[in-house]
Design a protein around this motif. Structure first.
Motif, PDB file in Angstrom:
ATOM      1  N   THR A 122       0.825  -1.206   0.000  1.00 45.18           N
ATOM      2  CA  THR A 122       0.000   0.000   0.000  1.00 45.18           C
ATOM      3  C   THR A 122       0.855   1.250   0.000  1.00 45.18           C
ATOM      4  O   THR A 122       2.045   1.201   0.364  1.00 45.18           O
ATOM      5  CB  THR A 122      -0.953   0.017   1.216  1.00 45.18           C
ATOM      6  OG1 THR A 122      -1.799   1.169   1.133  1.00 45.18           O
ATOM      7  CG2 THR A 122      -0.177   0.067   2.514  1.00 45.18           C
ATOM      8  N   PRO A 125      -0.327   5.281   4.758  1.00 41.36           N
ATOM      9  CA  PRO A 125       0.053   5.011   6.144  1.00 41.36           C
ATOM     10  C   PRO A 125      -1.140   4.604   6.994  1.00 41.36           C
ATOM     11  O   PRO A 125      -0.997   3.832   7.944  1.00 41.36           O
ATOM     12  CB  PRO A 125       0.650   6.326   6.624  1.00 41.36           C
ATOM     13  CG  PRO A 125       0.162   7.363   5.671  1.00 41.36           C
ATOM     14  CD  PRO A 125      -0.058   6.673   4.366  1.00 41.36           C
ATOM     15  N   VAL A 128      -1.680   0.965   6.563  1.00 43.49           N
ATOM     16  CA  VAL A 128      -0.634   0.249   7.298  1.00 43.49           C
ATOM     17  C   VAL A 128      -1.015   0.135   8.769  1.00 43.49           C
ATOM     18  O   VAL A 128      -0.987  -0.948   9.352  1.00 43.49           O
ATOM     19  CB  VAL A 128       0.735   0.956   7.170  1.00 43.49           C
ATOM     20  CG1 VAL A 128       1.752   0.302   8.093  1.00 43.49           C
ATOM     21  CG2 VAL A 128       1.223   0.910   5.739  1.00 43.49           C
ATOM     22  N   CYS A 129      -1.404   1.257   9.356  1.00 47.64           N
ATOM     23  CA  CYS A 129      -1.773   1.240  10.772  1.00 47.64           C
ATOM     24  C   CYS A 129      -2.971   0.345  11.008  1.00 47.64           C
ATOM     25  O   CYS A 129      -3.056  -0.345  12.028  1.00 47.64           O
ATOM     26  CB  CYS A 129      -2.064   2.664  11.260  1.00 47.64           C
ATOM     27  SG  CYS A 129      -0.583   3.679  11.388  1.00 47.64           S
ATOM     28  N   GLN A 132      -1.659  -3.311  10.871  1.00 50.23           N
ATOM     29  CA  GLN A 132      -0.397  -3.692  11.500  1.00 50.23           C
ATOM     30  C   GLN A 132      -0.573  -4.736  12.595  1.00 50.23           C
ATOM     31  O   GLN A 132       0.360  -5.445  12.923  1.00 50.23           O
ATOM     32  CB  GLN A 132       0.339  -2.465  12.031  1.00 50.23           C
ATOM     33  CG  GLN A 132      -0.252  -1.808  13.239  1.00 50.23           C
ATOM     34  CD  GLN A 132       0.580  -0.601  13.659  1.00 50.23           C
ATOM     35  OE1 GLN A 132       1.588  -0.280  13.058  1.00 50.23           O
ATOM     36  NE2 GLN A 132       0.140   0.068  14.707  1.00 50.23           N
ATOM     37  N   VAL A 139       2.464  -6.963   5.481  1.00 52.66           N
ATOM     38  CA  VAL A 139       2.238  -5.603   5.005  1.00 52.66           C
ATOM     39  C   VAL A 139       3.532  -5.014   4.455  1.00 52.66           C
ATOM     40  O   VAL A 139       4.563  -5.070   5.107  1.00 52.66           O
ATOM     41  CB  VAL A 139       1.692  -4.694   6.123  1.00 52.66           C
ATOM     42  CG1 VAL A 139       1.469  -3.292   5.612  1.00 52.66           C
ATOM     43  CG2 VAL A 139       0.407  -5.276   6.696  1.00 52.66           C
ATOM     44  N   CYS A 141       4.982  -1.364   2.448  1.00 56.11           N
ATOM     45  CA  CYS A 141       4.590   0.002   2.136  1.00 56.11           C
ATOM     46  C   CYS A 141       5.598   0.573   1.152  1.00 56.11           C
ATOM     47  O   CYS A 141       6.798   0.335   1.271  1.00 56.11           O
ATOM     48  CB  CYS A 141       4.544   0.830   3.420  1.00 56.11           C
ATOM     49  SG  CYS A 141       4.140   2.556   3.147  1.00 56.11           S
TER      50      CYS A 141
ATOM     51  N   PRO B 125       5.242   3.837  10.600  1.00 58.38           N
ATOM     52  CA  PRO B 125       3.930   4.286  10.147  1.00 58.38           C
ATOM     53  C   PRO B 125       3.193   5.067  11.222  1.00 58.38           C
ATOM     54  O   PRO B 125       2.415   5.973  10.920  1.00 58.38           O
ATOM     55  CB  PRO B 125       3.193   2.986   9.826  1.00 58.38           C
ATOM     56  CG  PRO B 125       3.941   1.912  10.526  1.00 58.38           C
ATOM     57  CD  PRO B 125       5.362   2.367  10.601  1.00 58.38           C
ATOM     58  N   LEU B 146       6.789  -4.287   6.759  1.00 55.82           N
ATOM     59  CA  LEU B 146       6.389  -3.950   8.126  1.00 55.82           C
ATOM     60  C   LEU B 146       6.734  -5.107   9.047  1.00 55.82           C
ATOM     61  O   LEU B 146       6.239  -6.217   8.878  1.00 55.82           O
ATOM     62  CB  LEU B 146       4.892  -3.659   8.195  1.00 55.82           C
ATOM     63  CG  LEU B 146       4.388  -3.219   9.565  1.00 55.82           C
ATOM     64  CD1 LEU B 146       4.851  -1.815   9.869  1.00 55.82           C
ATOM     65  CD2 LEU B 146       2.873  -3.312   9.646  1.00 55.82           C
ATOM     66  N   PHE B 153       9.248  -0.199   9.564  1.00 58.54           N
ATOM     67  CA  PHE B 153       9.603  -0.719   8.254  1.00 58.54           C
ATOM     68  C   PHE B 153      11.082  -1.073   8.210  1.00 58.54           C
ATOM     69  O   PHE B 153      11.927  -0.376   8.775  1.00 58.54           O
ATOM     70  CB  PHE B 153       9.320   0.318   7.159  1.00 58.54           C
ATOM     71  CG  PHE B 153       7.869   0.611   6.982  1.00 58.54           C
ATOM     72  CD1 PHE B 153       6.971  -0.390   6.647  1.00 58.54           C
ATOM     73  CD2 PHE B 153       7.391   1.902   7.130  1.00 58.54           C
ATOM     74  CE1 PHE B 153       5.619  -0.115   6.479  1.00 58.54           C
ATOM     75  CE2 PHE B 153       6.038   2.188   6.967  1.00 58.54           C
ATOM     76  CZ  PHE B 153       5.155   1.176   6.643  1.00 58.54           C
TER      77      PHE B 153
END
Lengths: 271, 271
Positions: A122, A125, A128-129, A132, A139, A141, B125, B146, B153
């Motif tokens: 992705t 952010p 991601v959060c 996570q 995941v 980024c 993130p 992640l 990261f």
DNA sequence: AGCGATTCGTGCAAATATGTACAAAACAAT
DNA sequence: ATTGTTTTGTACATATTTGCACGAATCGCT
């Protein structure tokens, strides 16, 4: 039981459940409501959660992180939610998918927390959060410059990351879709990223609520035929659906009838 | 029973139990509460555990169910806060700084929201989300894989991003610092990232509360002389401060009355 | 809009935990 | 044996936590 232990268990529960009811906590932890209230007050002070009448909502991995997201997602939120629920079935376990930042795609990301063996790439952010904590989802980024208006990453790092991957599916929101003109977006950097995502994915899935049809925006992304699957809501005019299907695009209509959806933040008691 | 053996048994218990009640320890070890309190105080100073009302909580990552953000963010939070406040003055407007994910550095990031003309690069993130609304701060993210245990990261994308930038200042948390051995951390990928951050920055600022001193961890990062400025709290033993200063490191002590060590998570009513 | 049912905040009291001064005990070394 | 040091137990004032209670605020439903 130690007070610390109790609060730890509340944190633990919050990592699997986004919302907690105070009454449930009393029963599970064996203390009175007054103690639970004090615990929740302490955890709120620590920034772990946000209290709400009857319980609390997790602050990590939730929409509370950015109010801009919230204000945006209020717009057509019923439709967005239905679209996300529909698109969820298109993501299969074991696949590698790109989730491009957008409010609708974010809704979709929330549905993927319980998945096993899923790889998500992705440029958002927030996504991601959101993901996570989910152990079954790997995941990645792209990184890059954070756009202050859209809250997605773009720029050189993001582009190069995208140039090096191939994806089973790319899921992106579109901000404007017009039959002759094609797909366009307000931000030039975003358009650049969208083009690259399209190129990297075998199957390209676009999410667009009915308000996006027949509109054009500043930066051109590509022709509508770049899209393989388009998920929209039932408010979209039939003529658009018909023409797009004739062009070979698989158009899915998410059923948004009668599902009275309440605000996510205030429904804490649901299991 | 020797005191040493008693404390060893407490450590042993902590490897199977996350929390210990002081009252249980009294019964099991056959000593009075006062002695247990002294033991726990000593073990806390050694960084083995964190005291809390009624007992103690293990600090060793191997036993923590999730040594994640949430679990540890309340540990030594008063010290972390003081350290962050102190380090805030080291970040000047107009600079480009790296904020490496860690709970203490996150605290610092929260202080930077109101800054003007600041460029922040990060591999966290959470820090991105924290800063995304602040209009005066330009945010870049390395991207990458992640890490599910630390929420930062790392990986190829992160490393390459770091290899292409030069920073005025890098601010990183250290999980273990030992005078002869140097700086180390529990995660190999994290150590790799830390090394590259060190290399990319003109000034290297490390944040470490007193419990990190004299400890070693799995993955080696570098000698302590890699650090230019070290910010810690007043609980750090004077000998460490003295030696580090003799080595040319600028050691800053965040102001906090050394005797009063209240746990933030238990004081929710103040202020 | 109104009303009953919950839930919230908070003062109070009881129970428990904490820090610490001081004495007793254990230990180490001559 | 004696002396000095460290550790442990005891006592006590202080601090914290928790359950209970009660008025105020909020929610759900008609």
């Amino acid at each position: 039981m130690l007070a610390e232990e109790r609060r730890f268990r509340i944190r633990e529960m919050l990592s699997s459940q986004r919302t907690l009811a105070a009454s449930d906590l009393c029963a599970v932890l064996g203390v009175t409501a007054a103690t639970i209230r004090r615990d929740l007050a302490a955890l709120e002070h620590d920034g772990v959660l946000v209290r709400s009448h009857g319980g609390a909502v997790s602050r990590m991995s939730s929409t509370n992180f950015q109010p801009s997201y919230q204000t945006l997602s209020h717009v057509h939120s019923t439709e967005k939610h239905a679209i996300a629920r529909e698109a969820e079935h298109l993501v299969l376990d074991g696949e590698t998918v790109f989730l491009e930042g957008s409010t609708t795609v974010y809704e979709l990301a929330c549905c993927l927390n319980q998945r096993k063996r899923l790889t998500v790439v992705t440029n958002s952010p927030t996504i991601v959060c959101q993901l996570q904590r989910s152990t079954g989802v790997t995941v990645l980024c792209t990184g890059g410059d954070l756009q202050k208006d859209t809250f997605y990453f773009s720029g050189e790092w993001a582009q190069r990351a995208l140039s090096e991957i191939r994806l089973d599916k790319a899921i992106l929101g579109v901000s404007a879709i017009d039959i002759p003109y094609g797909v366009s977006t307000a931000n030039h950097a975003e358009a650049q990223i969208k083009k690259m995502i399209m190129k990297a994915a075998k199957t390209r899935i676009a999410l667009a609520d009915h308000s996006k049809f027949g509109t054009q925006s500043f930066a051109y992304v590509g022709p509508v035929t770049d899209i393989d699957v388009l998920v929209t809501d039932s408010g979209t005019e039939a003529k658009y659906v018909k023409v797009l299907r004739e062009m070979g695009i698989d158009v899915l209509i998410a059923g948004a009838t009668g599902t009275k959806r309440k605000e996510q933040n205030t429904t804490y008691s649901n299991k």
